[in-house]
Scaffold this motif. Structure first.
Motif, PDB file in Angstrom:
ATOM      1  N   LEU A   1      30.775  40.001  46.937  1.00 42.43           N
ATOM      2  CA  LEU A   1      29.991  39.429  45.835  1.00 42.43           C
ATOM      3  C   LEU A   1      30.492  38.027  45.548  1.00 42.43           C
ATOM      4  O   LEU A   1      31.656  37.826  45.207  1.00 42.43           O
TER       5      LEU A   1
ATOM      6  N   LEU B   1      30.441  34.791  43.185  1.00 43.33           N
ATOM      7  CA  LEU B   1      30.176  34.432  41.792  1.00 43.33           C
ATOM      8  C   LEU B   1      30.012  32.920  41.688  1.00 43.33           C
ATOM      9  O   LEU B   1      30.842  32.165  42.191  1.00 43.33           O
TER      10      LEU B   1
ATOM     11  N   GLY C   1      26.778  32.046  35.283  1.00 45.79           N
ATOM     12  CA  GLY C   1      27.331  33.268  34.719  1.00 45.79           C
ATOM     13  C   GLY C   1      27.752  33.068  33.276  1.00 45.79           C
ATOM     14  O   GLY C   1      27.494  33.898  32.410  1.00 45.79           O
TER      15      GLY C   1
ATOM     16  N   ARG D   1      22.721  43.978  32.143  1.00 44.66           N
ATOM     17  CA  ARG D   1      22.954  43.666  33.553  1.00 44.66           C
ATOM     18  C   ARG D   1      24.445  43.511  33.833  1.00 44.66           C
ATOM     19  O   ARG D   1      24.959  43.972  34.858  1.00 44.66           O
TER      20      ARG D   1
ATOM     21  N   MET E   1      26.672  45.699  36.477  1.00 44.73           N
ATOM     22  CA  MET E   1      27.473  45.110  37.550  1.00 44.73           C
ATOM     23  C   MET E   1      28.929  45.574  37.465  1.00 44.73           C
ATOM     24  O   MET E   1      29.543  45.920  38.472  1.00 44.73           O
TER      25      MET E   1
ATOM     26  N   TRP F   1      34.576  35.555  36.607  1.00 44.32           N
ATOM     27  CA  TRP F   1      33.351  34.785  36.828  1.00 44.32           C
ATOM     28  C   TRP F   1      33.512  33.341  36.372  1.00 44.32           C
ATOM     29  O   TRP F   1      33.024  32.412  36.993  1.00 44.32           O
TER      30      TRP F   1
ATOM     31  N   TRP G   1      34.349  37.790  44.432  1.00 47.55           N
ATOM     32  CA  TRP G   1      34.955  38.715  43.475  1.00 47.55           C
ATOM     33  C   TRP G   1      36.178  39.362  44.121  1.00 47.55           C
ATOM     34  O   TRP G   1      36.100  39.912  45.220  1.00 47.55           O
TER      35      TRP G   1
ATOM     36  N   LEU H   1      23.868  46.052  43.833  1.00 46.35           N
ATOM     37  CA  LEU H   1      24.070  44.714  43.273  1.00 46.35           C
ATOM     38  C   LEU H   1      22.920  43.778  43.634  1.00 46.35           C
ATOM     39  O   LEU H   1      22.529  42.919  42.830  1.00 46.35           O
ATOM     40  N   ARG H   2      22.378  43.906  44.835  1.00 38.96           N
ATOM     41  CA  ARG H   2      21.260  43.044  45.228  1.00 38.96           C
ATOM     42  C   ARG H   2      20.074  43.187  44.275  1.00 38.96           C
ATOM     43  O   ARG H   2      19.319  42.240  44.058  1.00 38.96           O
TER      44      ARG H   2
ATOM     45  N   VAL I   1      21.603  41.412  40.454  1.00 43.38           N
ATOM     46  CA  VAL I   1      22.240  40.106  40.241  1.00 43.38           C
ATOM     47  C   VAL I   1      21.180  39.036  40.046  1.00 43.38           C
ATOM     48  O   VAL I   1      20.099  39.083  40.627  1.00 43.38           O
TER      49      VAL I   1
ATOM     50  N   ALA J   1      25.026  34.950  40.752  1.00 43.54           N
ATOM     51  CA  ALA J   1      25.831  35.667  41.740  1.00 43.54           C
ATOM     52  C   ALA J   1      24.949  36.056  42.919  1.00 43.54           C
ATOM     53  O   ALA J   1      23.716  35.944  42.854  1.00 43.54           O
TER      54      ALA J   1
END
Length: 564
Positions: A45, A47, A52, A66, A70, A85, A94, A112-113, A116, A120
């Motif tokens: 992942l 960031l 963020g 969200r 995550m 972040w 990450w 996560l796809r 995010v 990210a």
């Protein structure tokens, strides 16, 4: 024009790129069959700090939900996620506060796809090593070399971003470093303003070297199955320190090389030598050095094979005794070899000179580095495949050649004598080749990314300064090593899956005032058509008890027999 608005032209002047490395572009290692030993494409992942910060400082319920989602997927809490972040200005993987990016499993990556936002992203990353500890110290590790990748700015379209570059610090990673460096990394970049704020309208982009030849692939001589099999045997045995080397008897190629304790190449303290490759470090050899003494006696005809010695258990000189309390009685040299009788070899040593022992050791590939090396390769004046390989020795310069006590102790593998497990295994290969010493290899060739061969490293011999022992002597010693198993100290090996032969050794050492032993077994098998030579060293064990090195030798040979 309001201060919060900028023209496209103004933005183009202020914009810069900040990036994170997805793949350093370094060459990878495979085993002899092309199976990957390094380099695993995984998911991480990335960031992007500024978006963020904006998202999670807002009062949006959606953003808050969200963030919690995550954090749950990453098995962390929202406070830790926000803290990492917001670190710095550049994109970064990450890490959960650790030294390495956290690898996502397929489920985490997919989840996560879906959630995010622009702050990210899930991206592929090249992970060089596995997560487990291993006995492949011959591979080595990488260490950070802080530097700057000259990239692109708004005048040259090049990224200006500092990266912590890594280079080989030990093992093949170090000896082959000039070849492995490659053409540069693959970067994921985001465009930012002059103040470091990301420009959301411009999507991330990947910058990668455009060269079909790189990264290179280093094809080692290692057989991954054998390497892993021997490592499992080591773990089951419970030994704390030592090494095992498996060589192909055809050419001395290394099929497995295991050093104990294991190490994690991702977490090596360069100042800590405990991780080092014990397979190329020399140790007191004990009775396996009697192979050299016997060879010197046969070559010089100092002892007749029909001559009889008497062992009563005590020799009466230099405090020397035999391991068998009341002695072996009358023995010929072959029987003394099979029973590893110190008295027989002490008497033999009295008829030899220290020079004869040294010359014979050199002829058999001991007391000198034997690993493969080449000159003027890829811009390197000398390329050695075994990093920090010890030469070993027969004696120190301070010991007089006329010192009979030193000569006797040397002849039974004590005093100042030192041998590496690599040399010990290679000694078996040399005897199987009529006394010709091969140079063990770890690498056989290096290929371009498209499969074409860049560099061949053909096998070759490692000639001594004094020639070689005679084929007759080599054959005699091989027969005597069979006697070790049929009638001597290696009788437990009679139950092995293959007919095997070899020589045991127990060396007396001191560590912090304690009397300890190094246990050795070196040998080959199967006797009828030898395929593998194996050396086992178990270091610093309490005196007495079971000879663990012999047991491990059998386990390794049984594994090789079952997998053949």
């Amino acid at each position: 024009m309001p201060g919060s608005q900028r023209t496209v032209r103004e933005m183009s002047v202020l914009q810069r790129e900040r990036g994170v490395m997805l793949d350093p572009g370094r060459g990878q290692f495979t085993d002899r069959k092309g199976r990957a030993l390094t380099g695993n494409l995984q998911w991480g992942l990335v960031l992007f700090p500024h978006p963020g910060q904006k998202d999670f400082r807002s009062a949006s319920n959606t953003a808050d939900y969200r963030l919690k989602q995550m954090a749950a997927i990453l098995h962390t809490d929202t406070a830790r996620l926000i803290k990492e972040w917001e670190q710095g200005y550049a994109p970064h993987f990450w890490t959960a506060g650790k030294h390495q990016p956290i690898v996502l499993d397929e489920s985490q990556a997919a989840s996560l796809r879906e959630i995010v936002g622009e702050g990210a992203g899930v991206y592929p990353m090249m992970s060089r090593y596995g997560q487990n500890r291993t006995g492949m110290q011959w591979l080595g590790y990488l260490a950070e070399q802080p530097g700057v990748l000259n990239g692109r700015d708004h005048h040259t379209d090049e990224v200006k971003q500092p990266f912590a570059l890594k280079s080989g610090a030990a093992g093949l990673e170090r000896t082959l470093d000039p070849i492995l460096m490659g053409m540069g990394p693959t970067l994921l970049t985001r465009m930012v303003t002059g103040s470091g704020e990301m420009i959301p309208e411009i999507e991330p982009r990947v910058i990668a070297p455009m060269n079909r030849h790189y990264p290179l692939k280093v094809e080692t001589t290692i057989d991954a199955d054998i390497q892993q099999g021997v490592e499992r045997i080591v773990e089951v045995s419970g030994i704390k320190e030592g090494a095992i080397v498996v060589l192909d008897t055809a050419n001395a190629d290394v099929r497995a090389m295991v050093s104990v304790p294991f190490y994690n190449p991702q977490h090596v303290n360069p100042g800590d030598s405990s991780w080092a490759n014990r397979a190329v470090q020399s140790a007191v050899p004990g009775s396996i050095f009697k192979i050299v003494t016997a060879a010197a006696a046969l070559e010089s005809q100092a002892v007749s094979t029909k001559e009889t010695f008497h062992c009563s258990g005590e020799w009466g000189r230099y405090g020397l005794s035999c391991w068998k309390e009341h002695g072996h009685g009358d023995l010929k040299l072959e029987q003394g070899f099979a029973e590893s009788c110190n008295i027989v070899f002490a008497e033999t040593a009295r008829r030899l000179s220290m020079e004869q022992l040294e010359r014979t050791a050199d002829a058999l590939g001991l007391a000198r580095p034997v690993g493969w090396e080449g000159k003027n390769i890829a811009g390197m004046s000398v390329l050695r495949q075994f990093d920090h390989e010890d030469a070993g020795r027969v004696r120190t310069a301070a010991v007089s050649q006329q010192d009979e006590g030193a000569r006797v102790q040397t002849a039974i593998g004590q005093r100042d004598t030192r041998v590496t497990p690599l040399q010990a295994a290679n000694l078996m290969v040399s005897l199987l080749h009529d006394g010709r010493v091969h140079a063990p290899r770890l690498v056989q060739q290096i290929r371009y990314a498209d499969g074409d061969v860049m560099l061949e490293m053909p096998s070759h011999h490692s000639p001594s300064q004094v020639g070689q022992i005679s084929p007759a002597t080599a054959h005699q010693l091989l027969r005597w090593m069979r006697t070790v198993v049929t009638d001597g100290t290696g009788k437990t090996l009679q139950q092995a899956h293959w007919h095997v032969a070899g020589k045991s050794g127990t060396a007396q050492v001191q560590q912090k005032g304690r009397n300890l032993n190094h246990q050795w077994f070196v040998g080959y098998g199967p006797v009828e058509q030898p395929r593998y030579a194996v050396a086992v060293l178990v270091k610093n064990v309490a005196p007495g008890g079971h000879h663990q090195a012999t047991d491990i030798f059998r386990s390794v040979m049984d594994y090789l027999a079952e997998s053949s």
